[in-house]
Scaffold this motif. Structure first.
Motif, PDB file in Angstrom:
ATOM      1  N   ASP A  59       2.931   6.824   9.297  1.00 47.53           N
ATOM      2  CA  ASP A  59       3.090   8.279   9.367  1.00 47.53           C
ATOM      3  C   ASP A  59       3.411   8.846   7.996  1.00 47.53           C
ATOM      4  O   ASP A  59       3.984   8.156   7.137  1.00 47.53           O
ATOM      5  N   ARG A  60       3.077  10.126   7.798  1.00 45.26           N
ATOM      6  CA  ARG A  60       3.292  10.770   6.506  1.00 45.26           C
ATOM      7  C   ARG A  60       4.757  10.717   6.072  1.00 45.26           C
ATOM      8  O   ARG A  60       5.060  10.490   4.895  1.00 45.26           O
ATOM      9  N   GLU A  61       5.688  10.930   6.995  1.00 45.60           N
ATOM     10  CA  GLU A  61       7.112  10.951   6.626  1.00 45.60           C
ATOM     11  C   GLU A  61       7.624   9.575   6.197  1.00 45.60           C
ATOM     12  O   GLU A  61       8.692   9.458   5.582  1.00 45.60           O
ATOM     13  N   ASP A  62       6.888   8.516   6.504  1.00 43.09           N
ATOM     14  CA  ASP A  62       7.290   7.165   6.108  1.00 43.09           C
ATOM     15  C   ASP A  62       6.588   6.700   4.830  1.00 43.09           C
ATOM     16  O   ASP A  62       6.778   5.547   4.404  1.00 43.09           O
ATOM     17  N   GLN A  63       5.808   7.572   4.224  1.00 42.57           N
ATOM     18  CA  GLN A  63       5.102   7.223   2.992  1.00 42.57           C
ATOM     19  C   GLN A  63       5.942   7.648   1.786  1.00 42.57           C
ATOM     20  O   GLN A  63       6.192   8.836   1.589  1.00 42.57           O
ATOM     21  N   ILE A  64       6.414   6.700   0.982  1.00 42.76           N
ATOM     22  CA  ILE A  64       7.224   6.997  -0.202  1.00 42.76           C
ATOM     23  C   ILE A  64       6.641   6.258  -1.402  1.00 42.76           C
ATOM     24  O   ILE A  64       5.730   5.447  -1.269  1.00 42.76           O
ATOM     25  N   LYS A  65       7.187   6.516  -2.589  1.00 49.24           N
ATOM     26  CA  LYS A  65       6.743   5.849  -3.803  1.00 49.24           C
ATOM     27  C   LYS A  65       7.281   4.421  -3.853  1.00 49.24           C
ATOM     28  O   LYS A  65       8.404   4.149  -3.416  1.00 49.24           O
ATOM     29  N   GLY A  66       6.485   3.527  -4.406  1.00 43.63           N
ATOM     30  CA  GLY A  66       6.922   2.156  -4.633  1.00 43.63           C
ATOM     31  C   GLY A  66       6.466   1.730  -6.013  1.00 43.63           C
ATOM     32  O   GLY A  66       5.267   1.677  -6.281  1.00 43.63           O
ATOM     33  N   CYS A  67       7.400   1.485  -6.930  1.00 44.95           N
ATOM     34  CA  CYS A  67       7.054   1.145  -8.312  1.00 44.95           C
ATOM     35  C   CYS A  67       7.005  -0.375  -8.487  1.00 44.95           C
ATOM     36  O   CYS A  67       7.935  -1.087  -8.106  1.00 44.95           O
ATOM     37  N   VAL A  69       7.372  -3.778 -10.190  1.00 47.14           N
ATOM     38  CA  VAL A  69       8.150  -4.409 -11.261  1.00 47.14           C
ATOM     39  C   VAL A  69       7.641  -5.814 -11.556  1.00 47.14           C
ATOM     40  O   VAL A  69       7.949  -6.391 -12.598  1.00 47.14           O
ATOM     41  N   ALA A  70       6.888  -6.370 -10.634  1.00 48.95           N
ATOM     42  CA  ALA A  70       6.237  -7.672 -10.806  1.00 48.95           C
ATOM     43  C   ALA A  70       5.101  -7.726  -9.793  1.00 48.95           C
ATOM     44  O   ALA A  70       4.989  -6.854  -8.931  1.00 48.95           O
ATOM     45  N   LYS A  71       4.259  -8.725  -9.912  1.00 54.24           N
ATOM     46  CA  LYS A  71       3.122  -8.816  -9.009  1.00 54.24           C
ATOM     47  C   LYS A  71       3.595  -8.889  -7.558  1.00 54.24           C
ATOM     48  O   LYS A  71       4.401  -9.761  -7.195  1.00 54.24           O
ATOM     49  N   ASP A  72       3.098  -7.942  -6.763  1.00 52.65           N
ATOM     50  CA  ASP A  72       3.430  -7.846  -5.330  1.00 52.65           C
ATOM     51  C   ASP A  72       4.910  -7.582  -5.066  1.00 52.65           C
ATOM     52  O   ASP A  72       5.397  -7.795  -3.951  1.00 52.65           O
ATOM     53  N   GLU A  73       5.638  -7.135  -6.095  1.00 49.71           N
ATOM     54  CA  GLU A  73       7.053  -6.781  -5.904  1.00 49.71           C
ATOM     55  C   GLU A  73       7.233  -5.300  -6.202  1.00 49.71           C
ATOM     56  O   GLU A  73       7.121  -4.871  -7.349  1.00 49.71           O
ATOM     57  N   LEU A  74       7.507  -4.511  -5.168  1.00 53.55           N
ATOM     58  CA  LEU A  74       7.606  -3.069  -5.286  1.00 53.55           C
ATOM     59  C   LEU A  74       9.022  -2.588  -4.986  1.00 53.55           C
ATOM     60  O   LEU A  74       9.649  -3.037  -4.023  1.00 53.55           O
ATOM     61  N   VAL A  75       9.512  -1.688  -5.827  1.00 49.45           N
ATOM     62  CA  VAL A  75      10.834  -1.091  -5.614  1.00 49.45           C
ATOM     63  C   VAL A  75      10.635   0.288  -5.002  1.00 49.45           C
ATOM     64  O   VAL A  75       9.999   1.158  -5.608  1.00 49.45           O
ATOM     65  N   PRO A  76      11.158   0.527  -3.772  1.00 45.70           N
ATOM     66  CA  PRO A  76      10.982   1.831  -3.123  1.00 45.70           C
ATOM     67  C   PRO A  76      11.812   2.923  -3.784  1.00 45.70           C
ATOM     68  O   PRO A  76      12.961   2.711  -4.151  1.00 45.70           O
ATOM     69  N   ILE A  77      11.211   4.110  -3.954  1.00 46.57           N
ATOM     70  CA  ILE A  77      11.889   5.257  -4.548  1.00 46.57           C
ATOM     71  C   ILE A  77      11.779   6.434  -3.585  1.00 46.57           C
ATOM     72  O   ILE A  77      10.666   6.854  -3.240  1.00 46.57           O
ATOM     73  N   GLU A  78      12.921   6.966  -3.157  1.00 47.04           N
ATOM     74  CA  GLU A  78      12.938   8.089  -2.233  1.00 47.04           C
ATOM     75  C   GLU A  78      12.744   9.411  -2.984  1.00 47.04           C
ATOM     76  O   GLU A  78      13.006   9.503  -4.184  1.00 47.04           O
ATOM     77  N   GLY A  79      12.295  10.430  -2.265  1.00 48.63           N
ATOM     78  CA  GLY A  79      12.056  11.735  -2.856  1.00 48.63           C
ATOM     79  C   GLY A  79      13.288  12.356  -3.474  1.00 48.63           C
ATOM     80  O   GLY A  79      13.224  12.949  -4.555  1.00 48.63           O
ATOM     81  N   ASP A  80      14.467  12.220  -2.806  1.00 43.00           N
ATOM     82  CA  ASP A  80      15.690  12.815  -3.341  1.00 43.00           C
ATOM     83  C   ASP A  80      16.146  12.102  -4.605  1.00 43.00           C
ATOM     84  O   ASP A  80      16.812  12.685  -5.466  1.00 43.00           O
ATOM     85  N   GLU A  81      15.775  10.810  -4.754  1.00 38.46           N
ATOM     86  CA  GLU A  81      16.113  10.083  -5.977  1.00 38.46           C
ATOM     87  C   GLU A  81      15.285  10.612  -7.152  1.00 38.46           C
ATOM     88  O   GLU A  81      15.768  10.658  -8.293  1.00 38.46           O
ATOM     89  N   LEU A  82      14.054  11.012  -6.885  1.00 35.71           N
ATOM     90  CA  LEU A  82      13.212  11.604  -7.928  1.00 35.71           C
ATOM     91  C   LEU A  82      13.764  12.960  -8.347  1.00 35.71           C
ATOM     92  O   LEU A  82      13.712  13.332  -9.527  1.00 35.71           O
TER      93      LEU A  82
END
Length: 303
Positions: A59-67, A69-82
Motif C-alpha cells: 500500500d502507498r502508506e507503507d512505501q518509504i525511502k530505503g537508502c 549502505v551495502a549490497k542488499d542492505e537498506l536503511v529505512p528512512i521515515e518521512g518525518d526524519e527527512l
C-alpha cells in the motif's frame, strides 16, 4: 499569475529579501502521450507495486525511502526524519556568490525555471537584486531544495524576472577523456577544410528555434491519425519523414556536392554519412551504361 509555482520561498542577497515563486520554463504538454497497452484488449496496463521478496502488493502508506549502505542492505528512512534535516534552502534561495555566465560550463546546465516576485511588497526588493545583477553583468549562484533534493541554482536577469537554471553537481559530469583520448586527430587537407568553411559560411544565420520542428513527433502523429481513421495506410507525412536519399561516395565528393547544391539552391540530400562507400554496381548494369554512353557518343560524331 495563472501558472502554479513548483516552489515558493524567499530570495535573499545579504540583508535584502523578497518572496518569490519558481515556475517551469519548459513544457512537454504538447507532446503526443503514448501508453503501454494490452495488444489483445487495447486497454492500458496498470502497474502494481509489490514486495520484491514476498511478491505481495504494498500500500502507498507503507512505501518509504530505503537508502543502500551495502549490497542488499537498506536503511529505512521515515518521512518525518527527512523533515528534521530540512535545510535553509528548503524555503530560501540565498545568493552565495556571483560569476560571469560565460564561466559556467554548458554541461552543468540542467533545467530552466522562471523566478518571479510573488507579491507587490516583494517587487521592489526583487527589482533591486535583478537590476544590480544586470548592471554588473553577473549571474548569481545559490541553492534550493526541490523535489526532496538540494540543487545548485544559477540566477540570471531575464526580462522583468530572473531565469533560474538548476545545475548538476561536479560528480555528475563525466570526463570526456575516456571518449576522446583514442580518437584519431585526422588529417584533413587544406582543400577539404576550405570547402567545409565555405559550407559553414553559407549556412550561417541567426538562431531561431522556430525553424526546427520535431519531425519524428509529426510522423508519429500522422501515423496515429492514419490508424485512428482505420485506413490502415501510412500517410504522406509519415513516408516523407522516413524517406532518405543520396549517394555520397567519399568526404571530398560530399563537400563538393554540398557546395554545388548550395550554389544551385537545390535541397541538400540526407544520405549515407560522409566517408561511407556506395553499394557496388552490378557488372551487367555497368556494362549496359557503358554501351549506352558509346552509342550516344557515336551519334554525336555522325551528326
Amino acid at each position: 499569475m495563472a501558472a502554479r509555482a513548483n516552489w515558493k520561498g524567499h530570495l535573499r542577497l545579504s540583508l535584502v529579501s523578497c518572496s518569490v515563486g519558481l515556475y517551469p520554463a519548459v513544457s512537454t504538454s504538447a507532446h503526443l502521450k503514448c501508453h503501454t497497452i494490452n495488444r489483445e484488449t487495447g486497454n492500458r496496463i496498470k502497474q502494481l507495486i509489490v514486495d520484491s521478496v514476498t511478491e505481495e502488493p504494498v500500500d502507498r502508506e507503507d512505501q518509504i525511502k530505503g537508502c543502500e549502505v551495502a549490497k542488499d542492505e537498506l536503511v529505512p528512512i521515515e518521512g518525518d526524519e527527512l523533515d528534521e534535516i530540512a535545510l535553509e534552502s528548503t524555503h530560501t534561495i540565498n545568493i552565495e556568490a556571483f560569476c560571469r555566465r560565460s564561466e559556467v560550463d554548458e554541461r552543468y546546465l540542467d533545467r530552466p525555471y522562471y523566478l518571479a516576485a510573488e507579491d507587490k511588497v516583494s517587487r521592489e526588493a526583487f527589482a533591486v537584486i535583478r537590476d544590480a545583477m544586470k548592471k554588473k553583468g553577473m549571474a548569481g549562484l545559490g541553492r534550493l531544495v526541490i523535489y526532496k533534493r538540494e540543487r545548485i541554482v544559477l540566477l540570471e536577469p531575464y526580462g522583468k524576472g530572473l531565469l533560474a537554471t538548476l545545475l548538476r553537481y561536479h560528480d555528475e559530469i563525466r570526463s570526456p577523456t575516456a571518449y576522446f583520448e583514442d580518437m584519431p586527430d585526422g588529417t584533413p587537407t587544406d582543400e577539404m577544410r576550405s570547402l567545409a568553411e565555405e559550407l559553414i559560411e553559407r549556412a550561417t544565420r541567426k538562431f531561431d528555434p522556430k525553424t526546427f520542428e520535431d519531425r519524428y513527433e509529426g510522423a508519429l502523429i500522422a501515423l496515429v491519425q492514419g490508424k485512428a481513421s482505420k485506413s490502415g495506410k501510412r500517410s504522406k507525412a509519415t513516408k516523407a519523414a522516413a524517406k532518405t536519399s543520396g549517394n555520397v561516395v567519399n568526404l571530398m565528393e560530399a563537400l563538393k556536392r554540398s557546395i554545388a547544391s548550395e550554389k544551385s539552391g537545390a535541397p541538400r540530400s540526407e544520405g549515407r554519412k560522409a566517408g561511407t562507400k556506395a553499394p557496388a554496381r552490378s557488372a551487367s548494369g555497368s556494362t549496359a551504361r557503358k554501351a549506352t554512353t558509346r552509342k550516344s557518343a557515336s551519334r554525336k560524331k555522325a551528326a
